[in-house]
Design an enzyme around this catalytic site. Structure first.
Site, mmCIF file in Angstrom:
data_model
loop_
_atom_site.group_PDB
_atom_site.id
_atom_site.type_symbol
_atom_site.label_atom_id
_atom_site.label_comp_id
_atom_site.label_asym_id
_atom_site.label_seq_id
_atom_site.Cartn_x
_atom_site.Cartn_y
_atom_site.Cartn_z
ATOM 1 N N HIS A 177 56.390 39.692 32.150
ATOM 2 C CA HIS A 177 55.797 40.933 32.664
ATOM 3 C C HIS A 177 56.854 41.980 33.000
ATOM 4 O O HIS A 177 56.995 42.368 34.164
ATOM 5 C CB HIS A 177 54.882 40.669 33.865
ATOM 6 C CG HIS A 177 55.379 39.645 34.859
ATOM 7 N ND1 HIS A 177 56.611 39.732 35.454
ATOM 8 C CD2 HIS A 177 54.806 38.520 35.353
ATOM 9 C CE1 HIS A 177 56.756 38.717 36.282
ATOM 10 N NE2 HIS A 177 55.687 37.965 36.228
ATOM 11 N N ASN A 228 51.518 28.146 39.222
ATOM 12 C CA ASN A 228 51.649 28.427 40.663
ATOM 13 C C ASN A 228 50.357 28.158 41.423
ATOM 14 O O ASN A 228 49.813 29.016 42.096
ATOM 15 C CB ASN A 228 52.155 29.858 40.907
ATOM 16 C CG ASN A 228 51.223 30.943 40.382
ATOM 17 O OD1 ASN A 228 50.460 30.715 39.446
ATOM 18 N ND2 ASN A 228 51.265 32.122 40.981
ATOM 19 N N ASP A 233 49.231 38.433 32.311
ATOM 20 C CA ASP A 233 49.454 38.165 33.736
ATOM 21 C C ASP A 233 48.164 38.373 34.520
ATOM 22 O O ASP A 233 48.204 38.723 35.711
ATOM 23 C CB ASP A 233 50.588 39.015 34.315
ATOM 24 C CG ASP A 233 51.102 38.462 35.639
ATOM 25 O OD1 ASP A 233 50.821 37.284 35.946
ATOM 26 O OD2 ASP A 233 51.765 39.211 36.374
ATOM 27 N N LYS A 272 58.517 27.409 34.087
ATOM 28 C CA LYS A 272 58.456 28.711 34.759
ATOM 29 C C LYS A 272 59.417 28.746 35.933
ATOM 30 O O LYS A 272 59.382 27.863 36.800
ATOM 31 C CB LYS A 272 57.025 28.961 35.256
ATOM 32 C CG LYS A 272 56.832 30.287 35.981
ATOM 33 C CD LYS A 272 56.960 31.480 35.059
ATOM 34 C CE LYS A 272 56.998 32.812 35.802
ATOM 35 N NZ LYS A 272 55.680 33.326 36.139
ATOM 36 N N HIS A 294 50.806 34.700 29.007
ATOM 37 C CA HIS A 294 51.065 34.620 30.464
ATOM 38 C C HIS A 294 49.732 34.790 31.189
ATOM 39 O O HIS A 294 49.199 35.891 31.292
ATOM 40 C CB HIS A 294 52.043 35.717 30.900
ATOM 41 C CG HIS A 294 52.446 35.609 32.342
ATOM 42 N ND1 HIS A 294 53.764 35.602 32.743
ATOM 43 C CD2 HIS A 294 51.724 35.502 33.475
ATOM 44 C CE1 HIS A 294 53.822 35.497 34.056
ATOM 45 N NE2 HIS A 294 52.582 35.437 34.530
ATOM 46 N N HIS A 299 60.192 34.883 36.135
ATOM 47 C CA HIS A 299 59.746 35.995 36.970
ATOM 48 C C HIS A 299 61.032 36.685 37.410
ATOM 49 O O HIS A 299 61.716 36.216 38.322
ATOM 50 C CB HIS A 299 58.932 35.502 38.168
ATOM 51 C CG HIS A 299 58.402 36.633 39.008
ATOM 52 N ND1 HIS A 299 57.074 36.938 39.098
ATOM 53 C CD2 HIS A 299 59.048 37.561 39.760
ATOM 54 C CE1 HIS A 299 56.908 38.008 39.868
ATOM 55 N NE2 HIS A 299 58.105 38.402 40.291
ATOM 56 N N HIS A 358 42.202 37.290 42.235
ATOM 57 C CA HIS A 358 42.121 36.962 43.661
ATOM 58 C C HIS A 358 40.754 37.429 44.131
ATOM 59 O O HIS A 358 40.281 38.500 43.721
ATOM 60 C CB HIS A 358 43.175 37.724 44.473
ATOM 61 C CG HIS A 358 44.581 37.294 44.213
ATOM 62 N ND1 HIS A 358 45.159 36.212 44.832
ATOM 63 C CD2 HIS A 358 45.532 37.801 43.387
ATOM 64 C CE1 HIS A 358 46.405 36.072 44.418
ATOM 65 N NE2 HIS A 358 46.662 37.015 43.523
ATOM 66 N N HIS A 413 47.101 33.379 34.570
ATOM 67 C CA HIS A 413 46.793 32.581 35.766
ATOM 68 C C HIS A 413 45.323 32.205 35.708
ATOM 69 O O HIS A 413 44.455 33.091 35.726
ATOM 70 C CB HIS A 413 47.066 33.389 37.039
ATOM 71 C CG HIS A 413 48.503 33.766 37.188
ATOM 72 N ND1 HIS A 413 49.395 32.989 37.894
ATOM 73 C CD2 HIS A 413 49.210 34.814 36.694
ATOM 74 C CE1 HIS A 413 50.596 33.561 37.845
ATOM 75 N NE2 HIS A 413 50.507 34.663 37.114
ATOM 76 N N ALA A 473 49.006 40.064 45.671
ATOM 77 C CA ALA A 473 49.405 40.746 44.434
ATOM 78 C C ALA A 473 48.684 40.107 43.249
ATOM 79 O O ALA A 473 48.606 38.888 43.157
ATOM 80 C CB ALA A 473 50.911 40.615 44.233
HETATM 81 O O1 DOR Z 1 50.828 40.069 40.710
HETATM 82 C C1 DOR Z 1 51.100 38.896 40.563
HETATM 83 N N1 DOR Z 1 50.204 37.921 40.781
HETATM 84 N N2 DOR Z 1 52.342 38.561 40.198
HETATM 85 C C2 DOR Z 1 52.759 37.295 40.158
HETATM 86 O O2 DOR Z 1 53.893 37.071 39.858
HETATM 87 C C3 DOR Z 1 51.857 36.198 40.568
HETATM 88 C C4 DOR Z 1 50.459 36.577 40.414
HETATM 89 C C5 DOR Z 1 49.498 35.623 41.096
HETATM 90 O O3 DOR Z 1 49.623 34.415 40.895
HETATM 91 O O4 DOR Z 1 48.619 36.104 41.795
HETATM 92 ZN ZN ZN Z 2 52.142 35.805 36.539
#
Ligand code: DOR
Ligand code: ZN
Length: 354
Positions: A175, A42, A249, A100, A14, A137, A253, A16, A265
């Site tokens: 997660h 995403n 996960d 997903k 998992h 999710h 950012h 990103h 998040a």
């Molecule tokens: O904390 C998170 N960040 N949870 C998620 O489900 C998405 C992820 C994100 O893409 O930043």
């Molecule tokens: Zn995620």
């Protein structure tokens, strides 16, 4: 005391990776550790078509550092309007490894997600015939549900009926953060239900978000829970059960987006994820179960062969950076960098000097 730990090269089930400059910056940290990753869809706009997934896969492959190898396993972002033929084509052509499901509004870039399971029932039927996993999710989006209860409520109201309706569908509850989720997955005897667990949910409870002030870099979704839940997760992760596997996960950012009046998040754990997980396994006296969690259970669930090669960790404080630089003075805060963990990944390159 064990001084080094060597395991078959693991997979991150998992992850990103984002796109553009962010992708180029963060990808090498995952490539150092993992042979493959299940890549989340995403983006903005989300990855909903076979062509978009192919193109994104090419951009990821182009960003893999020279003389290293890494296989991105792509996922499709499920929408109310997703056509089952798209999912089938993507799976048969080996572009999509999984689908997903974000409940609409549950998290970052989930606004195109699913508003009701009824709307995607046909797609789920096709997936179960194909043996294609659905990655969930698992949080209720009912605004009257307390943020700390959203996972447990989702299991009762949505996941249980979904599993009853689609009795052969393979599902990964992503997660997981609660005792309820840990027990629910552990009690499955069919082998079609599994869960990923992040490093932060094994290492921290919700106090971490409020120690001496607001700590935006510990904010992720699902949000950290109370200690009872962390202990339940540690128990199942280190139990040796095939139903639980590694999925970081890692969700980078830019710092300004997290240190803001409405912060995003996501925790960026890619630089030292394995160091963090191994710390947990050692604390639980279960180092011998680490390889199954990191390198076997996930790939067996997805029907993948073992990766080539191994990775080694050595007992030295982590040297992962605390900040990773982007351009124009921007940066990403990492999870537990510089000395905050007692293990260090030994690079393929630096390993030659050992
Ligand atoms: O904390 C998170 N960040 N949870 C998620 O489900 C998405 C992820 C994100 O893409 O930043
Ligand atoms: Zn995620």
């Amino acid at each position: 005391m064990v001084q080094t730990v060597t395991i078959a090269r693991p997979d991150d089930m998992h992850l990103h990776l984002r796109d553009g400059e962010m992708l180029k910056t963060v990808l090498p940290y995952s490539v150092r550790q993992f042979g493959r990753a299940i890549v989340m869809p995403n983006l903005k706009p989300p990855i909903t078509s076979v062509e978009a997934a192919r193109a994104y896969r090419e951009r990821i492959l182009a960003a893999v550092p020279e003389n290293t190898s890494f296989e991105p396993l792509m996922t499709a972002y499920l929408c109310d309007a997703t056509d089952f033929a798209t999912i089938e084509e993507g799976f048969v052509e080996r572009v999509f490894a999984a689908v997903k499901l974000y409940p609409a509004g549950a998290t970052t870039h989930s606004e195109y997600g699913v508003t009701s399971i009824d709307k995607v029932a046909k797609v789920l039927d096709v997936m179960q015939d194909l043996g294609m996993p659905l990655l969930i999710h698992g949080e209720s989006t009912d605004p009257t549900v307390d943020v700390f209860d959203r996972e447990a409520v989702f299991i009762e109201r949505t996941l249980m009926p979904l599993l009853e309706r689609h009795t052969r569908l393979k599902v990964v509850l992503e997660h997981i953060t609660t005792e309820q989720a840990a027990n629910f997955v552990a009690s499955d005897t069919s082998g079609r239900l599994a869960a990923t667990i992040t490093p932060q949910h094994l290492l921290l409870n919700r106090n971490a978000m409020f120690t001496g002030g607001m700590r935006p870099h510990y904010y992720c979704l699902p949000v950290l829970k109370r200690e009872r839940h962390r202990l339940a997760l540690r128990k199942v992760a280190t139990s040796g059960s095939r139903s639980f596997f590694l999925g970081t996960d890692s969700a980078p950012h830019e710092r300004g987006m997290k240190e803001a009046s409405c912060g995003c998040a996501g925790i960026f754990s890619a630089p030292n994820a394995l160091e963090a997980y191994l710390t947990v396994f050692e604390e639980e006296n279960a180092v011998e179960k680490f390889e199954a969690f990191a390198s076997e259970n996930g790939r067996l669930f997805y029907g993948l062969p073992p990766n080539e090669g191994t990775i080694t960790l050595t007992r030295q404080p982590t040297d992962a950076p605390e900040l990773v630089q982007l351009s124009e003075g921007k940066s990403i805060q990492t999870f537990m960098g510089m000395g905050a963990l007692p293990w260090r990944l030994v690079d393929q390159k630096s390993r030659q000097s050992y």
